[in-house]
Design a protein around this motif. Structure first.
Motif, PDB file in Angstrom:
ATOM      1  N   SER A  85       1.397 -72.352 -43.430  1.00  0.00           N
ATOM      2  CA  SER A  85       0.488 -71.399 -44.063  1.00  0.00           C
ATOM      3  C   SER A  85       0.085 -70.328 -43.053  1.00  0.00           C
ATOM      4  CB  SER A  85      -0.753 -72.129 -44.584  1.00  0.00           C
ATOM      5  OG  SER A  85      -1.637 -71.221 -45.185  1.00  0.00           O
ATOM      6  N   ILE A  86       0.021 -69.097 -43.543  1.00  0.00           N
ATOM      7  CA  ILE A  86      -0.449 -67.977 -42.730  1.00  0.00           C
ATOM      8  C   ILE A  86      -1.813 -67.594 -43.276  1.00  0.00           C
ATOM      9  CG2 ILE A  86      -0.041 -65.578 -42.076  1.00  0.00           C
ATOM     10  CD1 ILE A  86       2.973 -66.123 -42.623  1.00  0.00           C
ATOM     11  N   LYS A  87      -2.816 -67.651 -42.456  1.00  0.00           N
ATOM     12  CA  LYS A  87      -4.163 -67.277 -42.900  1.00  0.00           C
ATOM     13  C   LYS A  87      -4.203 -65.773 -43.139  1.00  0.00           C
ATOM     14  CE  LYS A  87      -5.749 -71.382 -42.656  1.00  0.00           C
ATOM     15  NZ  LYS A  87      -5.700 -72.118 -43.897  1.00  0.00           N
ATOM     16  N   ALA A  88      -4.615 -65.389 -44.331  1.00  0.00           N
ATOM     17  CA  ALA A  88      -4.620 -63.976 -44.721  1.00  0.00           C
ATOM     18  C   ALA A  88      -5.426 -63.129 -43.744  1.00  0.00           C
ATOM     19  CB  ALA A  88      -5.158 -63.825 -46.142  1.00  0.00           C
ATOM     20  N   GLU A  89      -6.559 -63.647 -43.289  1.00  0.00           N
ATOM     21  CA  GLU A  89      -7.413 -62.847 -42.403  1.00  0.00           C
ATOM     22  C   GLU A  89      -6.734 -62.541 -41.067  1.00  0.00           C
ATOM     23  OE1 GLU A  89      -8.815 -67.182 -42.140  1.00  0.00           O
ATOM     24  OE2 GLU A  89      -8.501 -65.787 -43.778  1.00  0.00           O
ATOM     25  N   THR A  90      -5.735 -63.338 -40.664  1.00  0.00           N
ATOM     26  CA  THR A  90      -5.047 -63.067 -39.396  1.00  0.00           C
ATOM     27  C   THR A  90      -4.091 -61.885 -39.499  1.00  0.00           C
ATOM     28  OG1 THR A  90      -3.213 -64.597 -39.827  1.00  0.00           O
ATOM     29  CG2 THR A  90      -5.182 -65.508 -38.729  1.00  0.00           C
ATOM     30  N   LEU A  91      -3.803 -61.440 -40.714  1.00  0.00           N
ATOM     31  CA  LEU A  91      -2.901 -60.299 -40.896  1.00  0.00           C
ATOM     32  C   LEU A  91      -3.622 -58.956 -40.758  1.00  0.00           C
ATOM     33  CD1 LEU A  91      -0.846 -61.572 -43.962  1.00  0.00           C
ATOM     34  CD2 LEU A  91      -0.177 -61.605 -41.563  1.00  0.00           C
ATOM     35  N   MET A  92      -4.926 -58.960 -40.979  1.00  0.00           N
ATOM     36  CA  MET A  92      -5.683 -57.712 -40.926  1.00  0.00           C
ATOM     37  C   MET A  92      -5.590 -57.081 -39.535  1.00  0.00           C
ATOM     38  SD  MET A  92      -6.768 -57.187 -43.938  1.00  0.00           S
ATOM     39  CE  MET A  92      -8.010 -55.944 -43.768  1.00  0.00           C
ATOM     40  N   GLY A  93      -5.288 -55.791 -39.515  1.00  0.00           N
ATOM     41  CA  GLY A  93      -5.202 -55.055 -38.264  1.00  0.00           C
ATOM     42  C   GLY A  93      -3.847 -55.130 -37.581  1.00  0.00           C
ATOM     43  N   LEU A  94      -2.913 -55.899 -38.136  1.00  0.00           N
ATOM     44  CA  LEU A  94      -1.582 -55.998 -37.532  1.00  0.00           C
ATOM     45  C   LEU A  94      -0.720 -54.793 -37.923  1.00  0.00           C
ATOM     46  CD1 LEU A  94      -0.648 -59.769 -38.031  1.00  0.00           C
ATOM     47  CD2 LEU A  94      -1.583 -58.665 -35.992  1.00  0.00           C
ATOM     48  N   MET A 145      -5.581 -55.978 -48.504  1.00  0.00           N
ATOM     49  CA  MET A 145      -4.630 -56.845 -49.204  1.00  0.00           C
ATOM     50  C   MET A 145      -5.119 -57.058 -50.640  1.00  0.00           C
ATOM     51  SD  MET A 145      -4.056 -59.847 -46.390  1.00  0.00           S
ATOM     52  CE  MET A 145      -5.677 -59.791 -45.674  1.00  0.00           C
ATOM     53  N   LEU A 146      -4.182 -57.174 -51.567  1.00  0.00           N
ATOM     54  CA  LEU A 146      -4.490 -57.499 -52.961  1.00  0.00           C
ATOM     55  C   LEU A 146      -3.527 -58.569 -53.440  1.00  0.00           C
ATOM     56  CD1 LEU A 146      -4.876 -54.006 -54.701  1.00  0.00           C
ATOM     57  CD2 LEU A 146      -6.688 -55.628 -54.171  1.00  0.00           C
ATOM     58  N   ALA A 147      -3.982 -59.369 -54.391  1.00  0.00           N
ATOM     59  CA  ALA A 147      -3.114 -60.370 -55.018  1.00  0.00           C
ATOM     60  C   ALA A 147      -3.425 -60.391 -56.509  1.00  0.00           C
ATOM     61  CB  ALA A 147      -3.350 -61.749 -54.410  1.00  0.00           C
ATOM     62  N   ARG A 148      -2.387 -60.579 -57.309  1.00  0.00           N
ATOM     63  CA  ARG A 148      -2.568 -60.673 -58.757  1.00  0.00           C
ATOM     64  C   ARG A 148      -1.485 -61.541 -59.355  1.00  0.00           C
ATOM     65  NH1 ARG A 148      -0.543 -56.118 -57.259  1.00  0.00           N
ATOM     66  NH2 ARG A 148       1.309 -55.235 -58.191  1.00  0.00           N
ATOM     67  N   LYS A 149      -1.807 -62.164 -60.475  1.00  0.00           N
ATOM     68  CA  LYS A 149      -0.824 -62.959 -61.208  1.00  0.00           C
ATOM     69  C   LYS A 149       0.184 -62.002 -61.828  1.00  0.00           C
ATOM     70  CE  LYS A 149      -2.564 -67.293 -61.468  1.00  0.00           C
ATOM     71  NZ  LYS A 149      -1.854 -68.525 -61.530  1.00  0.00           N
ATOM     72  N   ARG A 150       1.414 -62.444 -61.946  1.00  0.00           N
ATOM     73  CA  ARG A 150       2.463 -61.587 -62.497  1.00  0.00           C
ATOM     74  C   ARG A 150       2.540 -61.655 -64.016  1.00  0.00           C
ATOM     75  NH1 ARG A 150       7.971 -62.368 -59.465  1.00  0.00           N
ATOM     76  NH2 ARG A 150       8.466 -60.632 -60.824  1.00  0.00           N
ATOM     77  N   LYS A 151       2.184 -62.808 -64.603  1.00  0.00           N
ATOM     78  CA  LYS A 151       2.406 -62.988 -66.035  1.00  0.00           C
ATOM     79  C   LYS A 151       1.126 -63.174 -66.833  1.00  0.00           C
ATOM     80  CE  LYS A 151       6.867 -64.928 -64.990  1.00  0.00           C
ATOM     81  NZ  LYS A 151       7.645 -66.115 -64.772  1.00  0.00           N
ATOM     82  N   SER A 152      -0.019 -62.999 -66.209  1.00  0.00           N
ATOM     83  CA  SER A 152      -1.276 -63.143 -66.944  1.00  0.00           C
ATOM     84  C   SER A 152      -2.342 -62.307 -66.252  1.00  0.00           C
ATOM     85  CB  SER A 152      -1.702 -64.602 -67.010  1.00  0.00           C
ATOM     86  OG  SER A 152      -2.166 -65.044 -65.754  1.00  0.00           O
ATOM     87  N   ALA A 153      -3.483 -62.232 -66.900  1.00  0.00           N
ATOM     88  CA  ALA A 153      -4.606 -61.499 -66.321  1.00  0.00           C
ATOM     89  C   ALA A 153      -5.516 -62.416 -65.515  1.00  0.00           C
ATOM     90  CB  ALA A 153      -5.400 -60.815 -67.433  1.00  0.00           C
ATOM     91  N   ASP A 154      -5.101 -63.677 -65.336  1.00  0.00           N
ATOM     92  CA  ASP A 154      -5.900 -64.620 -64.554  1.00  0.00           C
ATOM     93  C   ASP A 154      -6.001 -64.143 -63.113  1.00  0.00           C
ATOM     94  OD1 ASP A 154      -6.101 -66.203 -66.802  1.00  0.00           O
ATOM     95  OD2 ASP A 154      -4.488 -67.556 -66.195  1.00  0.00           O
ATOM     96  N   LYS A 155      -7.059 -64.555 -62.454  1.00  0.00           N
ATOM     97  CA  LYS A 155      -7.283 -64.203 -61.054  1.00  0.00           C
ATOM     98  C   LYS A 155      -6.574 -65.202 -60.147  1.00  0.00           C
ATOM     99  CE  LYS A 155     -10.805 -61.174 -61.722  1.00  0.00           C
ATOM    100  NZ  LYS A 155     -10.333 -59.847 -61.951  1.00  0.00           N
ATOM    101  N   ILE A 156      -6.190 -64.722 -58.969  1.00  0.00           N
ATOM    102  CA  ILE A 156      -5.637 -65.580 -57.924  1.00  0.00           C
ATOM    103  C   ILE A 156      -6.149 -65.029 -56.601  1.00  0.00           C
ATOM    104  CG2 ILE A 156      -3.485 -64.259 -57.731  1.00  0.00           C
ATOM    105  CD1 ILE A 156      -2.093 -66.986 -57.108  1.00  0.00           C
ATOM    106  N   SER A 157      -6.476 -65.923 -55.688  1.00  0.00           N
ATOM    107  CA  SER A 157      -6.981 -65.468 -54.390  1.00  0.00           C
ATOM    108  C   SER A 157      -5.823 -64.934 -53.546  1.00  0.00           C
ATOM    109  CB  SER A 157      -7.693 -66.605 -53.652  1.00  0.00           C
ATOM    110  OG  SER A 157      -6.756 -67.536 -53.153  1.00  0.00           O
ATOM    111  N   VAL A 158      -6.166 -64.065 -52.628  1.00  0.00           N
ATOM    112  CA  VAL A 158      -5.162 -63.509 -51.717  1.00  0.00           C
ATOM    113  C   VAL A 158      -4.485 -64.639 -50.941  1.00  0.00           C
ATOM    114  CG1 VAL A 158      -4.864 -62.097 -49.643  1.00  0.00           C
ATOM    115  CG2 VAL A 158      -6.257 -61.247 -51.526  1.00  0.00           C
ATOM    116  N   GLN A 159      -5.287 -65.620 -50.476  1.00  0.00           N
ATOM    117  CA  GLN A 159      -4.722 -66.723 -49.696  1.00  0.00           C
ATOM    118  C   GLN A 159      -3.766 -67.566 -50.522  1.00  0.00           C
ATOM    119  OE1 GLN A 159      -5.208 -67.362 -46.191  1.00  0.00           O
ATOM    120  NE2 GLN A 159      -3.355 -68.459 -46.749  1.00  0.00           N
ATOM    121  N   ASP A 160      -4.145 -67.892 -51.764  1.00  0.00           N
ATOM    122  CA  ASP A 160      -3.266 -68.705 -52.615  1.00  0.00           C
ATOM    123  C   ASP A 160      -1.946 -67.981 -52.888  1.00  0.00           C
ATOM    124  OD1 ASP A 160      -5.079 -70.767 -52.721  1.00  0.00           O
ATOM    125  OD2 ASP A 160      -5.873 -70.218 -54.702  1.00  0.00           O
TER     126      ASP A 160
END
Length: 176
Positions: A85-94, A145-160
């Motif tokens: 797993s790559i922690k999303a917060e570690t990508l900020m500023g790279l 960073m943004l994350a979204r489901k591809r086939k529904s309007a449900d929410k998903i976290s950036v990390q997931d």
């Protein structure tokens, strides 16, 4: 009628109509742990003199007249593909190069003025990484960073979503 209702309740309502066959009976139902069945190789018999002798390889005939293998079979679960797993917060500023080293090449890139947006996808979600230069002429760095489901309007976290992308890429890497 009561007998039919009782049998449906007993099997959880998953009864099949008369004349049909349950094609999935005994098969793995979890996509995360597929199963493989294979023959267990036989060990050669050792004679009294200590030399190995070949075992008969002819299949035994069953009572129906069809040949069946004498080899025992085993079914084992295939472990899921390990991924780090790559922690999303570690990508900020790279920088773009550093993000590419961590996640890999994006599936799509687009430019919006001085900004760049990279998109990564799994079967379930899309992960967007936004890169902006701190000042004109400087290298772009990830700022959002943004994350979204591809086939529904449900929410998903950036990390997931990021975990799904990394896992999907690890699976492809192991297959290829």
């Amino acid at each position: 009628m009561i007998l039919i209702a009782t049998s449906l309740v007993a099997c959880g309502g998953n009864a099949l109509p008369p004349g049909s066959t349950n094609q999935n009976y005994g098969k793995a139902t979890s996509a995360s742990s597929p199963r493989v069945t294979q023959d267990i190789p036989k060990k050669p018999e050792v004679s009294a003199t200590g030399s190995a002798t070949s075992m008969a390889t002819e299949p035994a005939a069953s009572s129906t007249g069809t040949a069946k293998s004498k080899s025992p079979r085993i079914t084992v679960a295939i472990p899921p593909v390990p991924f780090k797993s790559i922690k999303a917060e570690t990508l900020m500023g790279l920088s773009e190069d550093a993000v590419e080293q961590k996640i890999g090449e994006p599936e799509m890139t687009r430019g919006e003025g001085p900004a760049r947006v990279w998109q990564y996808r799994s079967d379930d979600c899309s992960f967007d990484a936004f890169f902006f230069p701190a000042a004109e002429g400087q290298k772009r760095k990830m700022t959002h960073m943004l994350a979204r489901k591809r086939k529904s309007a449900d929410k998903i976290s950036v990390q997931d979503c990021l975990d799904q992308v990394v896992k999907a890429r690890a699976t492809l890497k192991n297959k290829g």
